[in-house]
Design an enzyme around this catalytic site. Structure first.
Site, mmCIF file in Angstrom:
data_model
loop_
_atom_site.group_PDB
_atom_site.id
_atom_site.type_symbol
_atom_site.label_atom_id
_atom_site.label_comp_id
_atom_site.label_asym_id
_atom_site.label_seq_id
_atom_site.Cartn_x
_atom_site.Cartn_y
_atom_site.Cartn_z
ATOM 1 N N SER A 31 -20.008 30.870 -32.608
ATOM 2 C CA SER A 31 -18.502 31.041 -32.525
ATOM 3 C C SER A 31 -18.066 29.647 -32.294
ATOM 4 C CB SER A 31 -17.787 31.878 -31.384
ATOM 5 O OG SER A 31 -16.465 31.747 -31.263
ATOM 6 N N TYR B 153 -16.182 34.247 -22.291
ATOM 7 C CA TYR B 153 -16.991 34.516 -23.827
ATOM 8 C C TYR B 153 -17.615 33.096 -24.267
ATOM 9 C CZ TYR B 153 -16.911 34.970 -28.879
ATOM 10 O OH TYR B 153 -17.058 35.312 -30.195
HETATM 11 N N1 LIG Z 1 -13.630 37.627 -35.481
HETATM 12 C C1 LIG Z 1 -13.513 36.458 -34.742
HETATM 13 O O1 LIG Z 1 -12.546 35.850 -34.756
HETATM 14 C C2 LIG Z 1 -14.865 35.716 -34.770
HETATM 15 C C3 LIG Z 1 -14.968 34.462 -34.120
HETATM 16 C C4 LIG Z 1 -16.228 33.856 -34.108
HETATM 17 C C5 LIG Z 1 -17.156 34.498 -33.880
HETATM 18 N N2 LIG Z 1 -17.481 35.885 -33.997
HETATM 19 C C6 LIG Z 1 -18.590 36.541 -33.808
HETATM 20 O O2 LIG Z 1 -18.740 37.327 -34.809
HETATM 21 C C7 LIG Z 1 -19.695 38.414 -34.484
HETATM 22 C C8 LIG Z 1 -19.024 39.610 -35.413
HETATM 23 O O3 LIG Z 1 -18.085 39.979 -34.657
HETATM 24 P P1 LIG Z 1 -16.638 40.317 -35.859
HETATM 25 O O4 LIG Z 1 -15.585 39.428 -35.671
HETATM 26 O O5 LIG Z 1 -17.219 40.866 -37.087
HETATM 27 O O6 LIG Z 1 -16.051 41.711 -34.741
HETATM 28 P P2 LIG Z 1 -16.354 43.190 -34.957
HETATM 29 O O7 LIG Z 1 -15.625 43.785 -36.276
HETATM 30 O O8 LIG Z 1 -15.778 43.889 -33.684
HETATM 31 O O9 LIG Z 1 -18.074 43.522 -34.892
HETATM 32 C C9 LIG Z 1 -18.802 43.664 -33.827
HETATM 33 C C10 LIG Z 1 -19.991 44.221 -34.507
HETATM 34 O O10 LIG Z 1 -20.911 44.074 -33.271
HETATM 35 C C11 LIG Z 1 -21.591 45.455 -33.119
HETATM 36 N N3 LIG Z 1 -21.776 45.689 -31.798
HETATM 37 C C12 LIG Z 1 -21.367 45.306 -30.461
HETATM 38 N N4 LIG Z 1 -21.880 45.412 -29.344
HETATM 39 C C13 LIG Z 1 -23.075 45.969 -29.874
HETATM 40 C C14 LIG Z 1 -24.463 46.465 -29.406
HETATM 41 N N5 LIG Z 1 -24.559 46.468 -27.892
HETATM 42 N N6 LIG Z 1 -25.238 46.824 -30.149
HETATM 43 C C15 LIG Z 1 -25.362 46.954 -31.439
HETATM 44 N N7 LIG Z 1 -24.331 46.453 -31.904
HETATM 45 C C16 LIG Z 1 -22.872 46.033 -31.324
HETATM 46 C C17 LIG Z 1 -20.303 46.374 -33.250
HETATM 47 O O11 LIG Z 1 -20.688 47.645 -33.720
HETATM 48 P P3 LIG Z 1 -20.635 48.899 -32.802
HETATM 49 O O12 LIG Z 1 -19.499 48.924 -32.023
HETATM 50 O O13 LIG Z 1 -20.711 50.126 -33.560
HETATM 51 O O14 LIG Z 1 -22.116 48.890 -31.971
HETATM 52 C C18 LIG Z 1 -19.778 45.642 -34.543
HETATM 53 O O15 LIG Z 1 -20.627 46.120 -35.787
HETATM 54 C C19 LIG Z 1 -19.632 38.272 -32.938
HETATM 55 O O16 LIG Z 1 -20.742 37.848 -32.667
HETATM 56 C C20 LIG Z 1 -18.646 37.423 -32.716
HETATM 57 O O17 LIG Z 1 -18.697 36.962 -31.248
HETATM 58 C C21 LIG Z 1 -16.127 36.510 -34.498
#
Ligand SMILES: NC(=O)c1ccc[n+]([C@@H]2O[C@H](COP(=O)([O-])OP(=O)(O)OC[C@H]3O[C@@H](n4cnc5c(N)ncnc54)[C@H](OP(=O)(O)O)[C@@H]3O)[C@@H](O)[C@H]2O)c1
Length: 260
Positions: free
Chosen positions: A153, A166
């Site tokens: 991130s 975070y």
């Molecule tokens: N959205 C942003 O603005 C942003 C920016 C920079 C980086 N990121 C990073 O991108 C990545 C994906 O996030 P996203 O934005 O796509 O958010 P999201 O839609 O909330 O997706 C997060 C995913 O992680 C899974 N997850 C969480 N805890 C888990 C666990 N203990 N075991 C297995 N799966 C788990 C969730 O699935 P379940 O709940 O079904 O387990 C979900 O599929 C993360 O690492 C986040 O830090 C996001």
């Protein structure tokens, strides 16, 4: 001397075969999984919410004859991560790419941190990544070839007030990625860290932002679509073997810093 005199040769684009995508039940992970499957990869979908993974499998099967399977798992648990890797090898016979994407955010001033939430975030973002690599790497090392895509991130590059917990996990993620790159460079493994700015997923809600805050931020900074990040991942994966995209920062055009 001309370039020809060096006797070098370059291969074409990489092919995509058996893959594991963690966090595939929503957002960026689901988008990467969709795109990999549509490019002909065999994809193992990993997350805790089985119903969401099953929906994605059904969607992809309806769309075409894509090779995807859901293996629900909590990446905080060693035995579940090991099971994911075993199932992938049993089903596809190979493991070529690990997309370590699962993770979540939690914002809080340091003195007010809910220690249980912090520990869960650390166990997911950092410890879960370690487990994913610990079990995912050996098959790739055995093949002498593989790709690791780590979704970090912009929070792994800069800190804001309330973003300390975070950011601590994502700085940790970047440290792990850098060490991995050094340790596996001679063993055919490419490690790519992707550092997105704001992406429109369930992330902000999970991190504790209110609906009003999410709307206000989204109207100011049109966030990235999860497909934008997925395209960046595919760009790295489809490079010829001699090209490694080590780090990639991808931001909304109207976002220069985490909240500006
Ligand atoms: N959205 C942003 O603005 C942003 C920016 C920079 C980086 N990121 C990073 O991108 C990545 C994906 O996030 P996203 O934005 O796509 O958010 P999201 O839609 O909330 O997706 C997060 C995913 O992680 C899974 N997850 C969480 N805890 C888990 C666990 N203990 N075991 C297995 N799966 C788990 C969730 O699935 P379940 O709940 O079904 O387990 C979900 O599929 C993360 O690492 C986040 O830090 C996001």
């Amino acid at each position: 001397m001309t370039l020809d005199d060096l006797g070098l040769s370059w291969n074409d684009k990489e092919s995509l075969i058996g893959k594991v995508v963690t966090g595939a039940s929503s957002g960026i992970g689901a988008s990467i999984a969709r795109k990999l499957a549509k490019r002909g990869a065999y994809v193992t979908l990993v997350a805790r919410r089985r119903d969401r993974l099953d929906e994605l499998v059904q969607e992809l099967h309806k769309d075409g004859l894509y090779e995807v399977m859901a293996v629900p798992a909590d990446i905080q648990k060693a035995e579940e991560v090991q099971h994911v890797v075993n199932e992938t090898i049993n089903r596809w016979g190979r493991l070529d790419i690990v997309v370590a994407n699962a993770g979540f955010g939690y914002r809080s001033p340091l003195v007010e941190v809910d220690m249980e939430r912090w520990e869960e975030m650390y166990r997911t973002n950092v410890h879960g990544l370690m487990l994913t690599l610990h079990y995912g790497l050996p098959p790739m090392l055995g093949q002498g070839k593989g790709d690791v895509i780590i979704i970090s991130s912009i929070a792994g590059k800069e800190v804001i007030a309330g973003g300390g917990p975070y950011s601590a996990t994502k700085y940790g993620v970047n440290a792990i990625a850098s060490a991995l790159r050094l340790e596996t460079i001679d063993q055919g493994i490419r490690v790519t860290t992707i550092q997105p700015g704001a992406v429109a997923t369930e992330f902000a809600q999970v991190a504790g932002y209110s609906e009003d805050e999410i709307r206000a931020f989204a109207s100011k900074v049109l966030p990235l679509h999860p497909d934008d990040v997925a395209e960046a991942a595919l760009y790295a994966l489809e490079q010829p073997e001699h090209v490694s995209i080590a780090e990639l920062t991808i931001m909304p055009s109207r976002q220069a810093q985490r909240f500006k």
